[in-house]
Design a protein around this motif. Structure first.
Motif, mmCIF file in Angstrom:
data_model
loop_
_atom_site.group_PDB
_atom_site.id
_atom_site.type_symbol
_atom_site.label_atom_id
_atom_site.label_comp_id
_atom_site.label_asym_id
_atom_site.label_seq_id
_atom_site.Cartn_x
_atom_site.Cartn_y
_atom_site.Cartn_z
ATOM 1 N N GLN A 418 -1.401 0.937 -8.325
ATOM 2 C CA GLN A 418 -0.210 0.808 -9.153
ATOM 3 C C GLN A 418 -0.383 -0.284 -10.203
ATOM 4 O O GLN A 418 0.092 -0.156 -11.335
ATOM 5 N N LEU A 419 -1.080 -1.362 -9.874
ATOM 6 C CA LEU A 419 -1.230 -2.486 -10.788
ATOM 7 C C LEU A 419 -2.327 -2.253 -11.823
ATOM 8 O O LEU A 419 -2.149 -2.583 -13.003
ATOM 9 N N PHE A 420 -3.468 -1.713 -11.397
ATOM 10 C CA PHE A 420 -4.654 -1.726 -12.245
ATOM 11 C C PHE A 420 -5.098 -0.338 -12.715
ATOM 12 O O PHE A 420 -5.951 -0.249 -13.588
ATOM 13 N N ALA A 421 -4.541 0.718 -12.141
ATOM 14 C CA ALA A 421 -4.825 2.075 -12.613
ATOM 15 C C ALA A 421 -3.524 2.865 -12.599
ATOM 16 O O ALA A 421 -3.371 3.848 -11.869
ATOM 17 N N PRO A 422 -2.541 2.446 -13.418
ATOM 18 C CA PRO A 422 -1.206 3.060 -13.319
ATOM 19 C C PRO A 422 -1.190 4.543 -13.655
ATOM 20 O O PRO A 422 -0.432 5.301 -13.056
ATOM 21 N N ALA A 423 -2.002 4.978 -14.617
ATOM 22 C CA ALA A 423 -2.003 6.403 -14.966
ATOM 23 C C ALA A 423 -2.497 7.250 -13.800
ATOM 24 O O ALA A 423 -1.923 8.298 -13.475
ATOM 25 N N LEU A 424 -3.565 6.804 -13.148
ATOM 26 C CA LEU A 424 -4.076 7.519 -11.979
ATOM 27 C C LEU A 424 -3.070 7.485 -10.840
ATOM 28 O O LEU A 424 -2.871 8.490 -10.139
ATOM 29 N N TYR A 425 -2.409 6.348 -10.649
ATOM 30 C CA TYR A 425 -1.401 6.233 -9.586
ATOM 31 C C TYR A 425 -0.261 7.220 -9.814
ATOM 32 O O TYR A 425 0.176 7.908 -8.882
ATOM 33 N N ARG A 426 0.235 7.314 -11.050
ATOM 34 C CA ARG A 426 1.340 8.239 -11.330
ATOM 35 C C ARG A 426 0.903 9.688 -11.094
ATOM 36 O O ARG A 426 1.686 10.500 -10.587
#
Length: 1012
Positions: A418-426
């Motif tokens: 969520q902090l460092f790869a937000p696009a992948l997390y979403r």
């Protein structure tokens, strides 16, 4: 204020910077060309630059206190980001310096009136300088002055354009004339332009005390200000006469004022604004007594310089720009300092030292969670702080599943995404958390070494799909390489491949079901607060310690080595109904079925789940479950969905699987994915149609050793007496409603033949705790008749010890129990003792625990009871067996959680309660925490006890002078001494009024099942 705490070597760096600044502010210390020192502190966002500047400011202020009456150092913290909208940043820079000087004046007023007056004069002079710049046009007029006079910044003059001649003298004159007209329109005469920008350095030198003549003129100007034109004319005549007569003005006393500007947050400004701040700083470089510490990211300045010379890029001449960002900083910054980047070991130590409750073990060393967080978080202090804050927030909001093995490690993975790869997390949150496991497998197979080839392979797979659900799955996979490539090329230093490696390790050691993984990515689970209208039935299924049976006992596995929180005690609550029955002194209790109806899930996409199950592909089912996430958390499939699943291909798949001999293939794995969300009615349906193969996979009820279905469903009970095993017929009309209890399954009670006259045995099962054996004891000569209930404890792995407990509790370790056993659900009561031993126990209620007896007397009791139950072994439990029954599948400090309540544990008191007076744990074991400590079979070795108190004259453990382990604590113990892993001791020939026992029963023969 105290300086902030620094780590990673930043404290020593701050001391060195302060020393360099102090040396540069000494008279004559600067060079002849640029007397002002400029220190550049370079580092990425969050590297600790702001904290370093705060430390430098505090240290400089401490040094300035010893500067004497003739010197003062004023620290000017300047946050460039706050004034980004200002037309010209020189004005707020001077205004902030004026405010800091005023504050320093108020704090340093001394007895020397002349000194105070001089400081006041400097303050007014600095304010006048800022006001002059502001009133005379600000940014626009500054550019005009620079264009006309060519001072300070040396802006380029008109140059020949391609194909045109150089500008003539006439063109240059017209440019100057237009600039002067512009100045007149702004009410700024040309001489004011000259005074403002040619005399800026002289004004600033007057402020710092390096130009006493200009300061004297300014003081006279202040003296006659506001008196009209005649006093000002007289002052000018008097000053001119003095200068004509002596050639000098009256000298001012030498008072040195140093200005140290700490410029922060330049990397938050737009690139061109950041460059503008640096341009304003150039005005101060020739003034002795000024110094600058700039905290910035080099890339911001490089982008600003590239933006300034963007015309070169448009013309295809990028390499021909007049200056690069690195060259620009080299000309401005005299002392470049780059903050050291923390290593992985330093990050682990930092986490363990700052947040010991989370990241340190009992000895203060970093634990497994600290190692994981340090590996997946970029080595930047602010990122470590953000990671800890988000992880604590996720924990407090109940993110994920509390029963998930290594839950905190999984939460750390989610927080890092969520902090460092937000696009992948979403993307994962939207399309299914199971794809995170897919990415981990890609990393293991080294598919990321050729991302372009991976894209082509996924595109080829799309063309070969033959079902809609598989097509959707492949289309989702197609997007993942792009998202991963963007995450791997980030500026923050985040290592996606390292995170995926940790995901693979966690998945191997603590595999999660699809819905569990999806619940983690949902991040929070908002629980509605029940109002007064909430029914008693719904409140009985809460997670409070008073109703431990409402939580499903998970498969025991090695828990996360996260530090346990300190024991907390909550206020007493109302006693549960079962506990109230115990308090009345009843000897035989049958646990009543739970009245809570199963909570059905409200799925987002039932069609996707149906298609995934019909495909028979375990991966697709996991993806579909993970997309539901928290919607399936501790919930069952809706009844209508189960009907559609059975009407689909599931029944045919199970029939074909059984015909093949029930091998470990996709069908079995598919059933394993579905089983956490099958209602009790759905399990009953499967057992009736498919029998024992399904029981072996679903393991519900988990105590059943076999299943037989004809007209009614019969379950094979665990062995108890010799070679006889009993089939228990289920009672569908009394079946438990709460599917969360895998042990609970109501069956009719039936007697077991073959016991002696002194004892009778009944086997049955209830809807809360599962199978039980009831011993009916009757001693004719005494007339005593009592009942003792036994509960089944299954075999398997359990976690023993404590990560934060005393040394005698042992380190956290995994122990395997190869066989299940029956255990008394309460400590032995006085009534039971008297019935078996044929002797009265003096004093006390018959329902109280039997205490004040020696371990060797307990052996006599067990031997007598063993004679009445043929082909059985009756003995004290081992420590592993006792702790397995006490924990009841939990990993917390107590069977009720990390917090205990007075209605759950009787400790720190003076009164012993009757057996079963408090609530039972999830396996139906009463009062294993507190009330009376309980003997175990194990004899303690010197390593488990303090050597100075160990007494063993024979030199061999296990003699009559040895020490027995005592578990659970008593009513006199502290709450910490009643933890599941807590250990005490007692000599074999010693008796205490707060030590009792409970026994276990195990069959001695290999049992044969009787016909159903």
């Amino acid at each position: 204020m105290p300086p902030p705490l620094l780590a990673f070597g930043h404290a020593a760096l701050a001391q060195r910077i302060v020393a360099e600044l102090a040396a540069s502010l000494q008279p004559g210390a600067g060079s002849s060309t640029e007397p002002a020192l400029v220190v550049g502190v370079f580092g990425e966002w969050g590297a600790g630059k702001s904290r370093l500047l705060q430390t430098v400011a505090v240290a400089l202020q401490e040094r300035s206190k010893g500067g004497g009456e003739h010197a003062l150092t004023v620290v000017v913290p300047f946050n460039a980001w706050r004034y980004e909208r200002e037309e010209h940043l020189l004005v707020p820079l001077l205004r902030v310096a004026q405010q800091c000087l005023r504050k320093a004046l108020e704090e340093s007023l001394g007895a020397d009136i002349r000194r105070n007056e001089r400081l006041s004069d400097r303050l007014v002079l600095l304010g006048d300088l800022a006001q002059t710049v502001y009133q005379h046009g600000g940014r626009e007029l500054l550019q005009t002055a620079l264009a006309t006079q060519g001072v300070v910044l040396k802006l380029p003059e008109l140059k020949a354009e391609a194909g045109k001649a150089e500008p003539s003298a006439w063109a240059r004159w017209r440019q100057r004339r237009e600039a002067l007209q512009q100045a007149r329109r702004l009410a700024l005469p040309a001489d004011s332009l000259h005074s403002l920008y040619y005399d800026f350095l002289e004004h600033l030198k007057a402020v710092t005390g390096r130009n006493p003549k200009a300061l004297a003129l300014h003081r006279q100007r202040l003296k006659y200000r506001g008196l009209g034109w005649w006093p000002r004319l007289l002052w000018r005549l008097r000053a001119s006469g003095l200068w004509l007569g002596t050639g000098e003005l009256p000298p001012e006393h030498d008072f040195q004022l140093n200005l140290v500007f700490l410029v922060d947050d330049l990397d938050r400004c737009l690139p061109d604004k950041a460059v503008e701040v640096l341009e304003a700083i150039k005005l101060f470089l020739e003034v002795e007594g000024c110094a600058f510490v700039l905290a910035l990211d080099e890339e911001v300045i490089e982008r600003g310089i590239a933006h300034r010379y963007r015309d070169y890029a448009l013309q295809g001449r990028e390499g021909l720009t007049p200056i690069t960002g690195a060259e620009y900083l080299e000309k401005l910054v005299h002392l470049p300092v780059r903050l050291p980047r923390p290593t992985g070991a330093a990050a682990r130590d930092f986490l363990a030292d700052k947040w010991a409750d989370w990241f340190a073990d009992a000895s203060g060393q970093p634990n497994d969670l600290a190692t994981l967080v340090a590996a997946i978080t970029p080595g930047v202090p602010r990122k470590l702080h953000r990671m800890n804050s988000l992880l604590a927030l996720a924990e407090s909001l109940g993110a994920g599943d509390a029963k998930t093995p290594r839950r905190r490690e999984w939460l750390a993975i989610v927080c890092a995404l969520q902090l460092f790869a937000p696009a992948l997390y979403r993307y994962l949150r939207l399309h299914g958390a199971q794809y995170l496991i897919t990415l981990s497998q890609w990393r293991t197979d080294a598919l990321f070494r050729d991302v372009a080839g991976l894209r082509l392979a996924l595109q080829a797979q799309v063309r070969g799909v033959d079902s809609p659900v598989r097509l959707q799955h492949q289309l989702v996979l197609q997007r993942l390489p792009d998202l991963c490539e963007a995450a791997m090329n980030n500026r923050s230093g985040f290592d996606l491949l390292e995170l995926l490696a940790r995901v693979g390790e966690l998945h191997e050691n603590a595999e999660l079901k699809g819905a569990q993984l999806g619940a983690l990515l949902v991040f929070t689970e908002v629980m509605d607060v029940p109002d007064a209208s909430t029914s008693a039935a719904s409140s009985s299924s809460s997670d409070s310690p008073a109703s431990p049976a409402t939580t499903a006992p998970p498969v025991i596995d090695l828990p996360a080595a996260a530090p346990a929180s300190p024991t907390q005690v909550t206020e007493p609550k109302a006693m549960a109904p079962a506990a109230a029955v115990r308090a009345e002194g009843a000897v035989e209790r049958d646990a009543e079925p739970l009245a809570t109806a199963p909570q059905e899930a409200r799925l987002e996409n039932e069609r996707a789940l149906l298609e995934a199950v019909d495909s028979g592909d375990r991966e697709l089912v996991r993806v579909a479950l993970s997309r539901e996430g928290a919607a399936l958390r501790d919930r069952v499939f809706p009844a209508g969905l189960w009907v559609m699943l059975r009407a689909g291909k599931l029944t045919a798949q199970l029939n074909a699987w059984i015909e093949r001999g029930a091998p470990a293939d996709q069908t079995q794995f598919l059933l394993q994915e579905l089983k956490p969300h099958l209602s009790q009615a759905a399990v009953l349906d499967l057992l009736r149609q498919f029998g024992e193969p399904v029981l072996n996979v679903i393991k519900r009820p988990d105590w059943a050793h076999g299943v037989h279905a004809e007209d009614d469903l019969a379950l094979l009970a665990p062995p108890l007496l010799g070679g006889t095993r009993v089939w228990l017929r289920t009672t569908p009309t009394k079946a438990p409603a709460d599917w969360l209890i895998p042990r609970g399954w109501a069956c009719a009670t039936r007697p077991i033949e073959g016991t002696m006259a002194q004892i009778g045995v009944n086997l049955g099962s209830d809807g809360r705790y599962g199978v039980h054996a009831s011993l009916r004891l009757n001693r004719r000569e005494s007339g005593n008749r009592v009942h003792q209930l036994l509960r089944w404890v299954p075999r398997g792995k359990l976690a023993m010890g404590s990560p934060n407990g005393p040394a005698e509790e042992g380190e956290l370790r995994t122990v395997s129990l190869s066989e299940g056993f029956w255990m008394a659900d309460t400590a032995c009561s006085r009534a039971l003792w008297c019935t078996v031993m044929g002797e009265e126990m003096p004093g006390g209620d018959a329902s109280l625990p039997a205490t004040g007896i020696r371990a060797m007397d307990v052996d006599s009791f067990l031997n007598q009871l063993e004679q009445w139950l043929p082909d059985t072994e009756i003995r004290l439990p081992s420590e592993a067996e006792w702790e397995s029954a006490c924990r009841a599948g939990t990993r917390t400090l107590f069977a009720f959680g990390d917090e205990v309540a007075a209605q759950s544990v009787n400790a720190e008191g003076s009164t012993m309660l009757p057996v079963g007076a408090l609530a039972a744990n999830a396996w139906g074991m009463f009062q294993m925490h507190g009330n009376v400590a309980e003997l175990c079979r194990d004899l303690l070795t010197p390593e488990r006890r303090h050597p100075e108190t160990w007494v063993d004259p024979e030199g061999q453990p296990g003699t009559d002078t040895g020490w027995h382990a005592v578990r659970g604590g008593s009513f006199r113990s502290s709450f910490a001494q009643t933890r599941s892993a807590a250990v005490d001791r007692i000599a074999r020939d010693e008796s205490r009024d707060d030590v009792g026992f409970r026994f276990i029963v195990r069959s001695r023969q290999s049992p044969q099942a009787e016909p159903a």
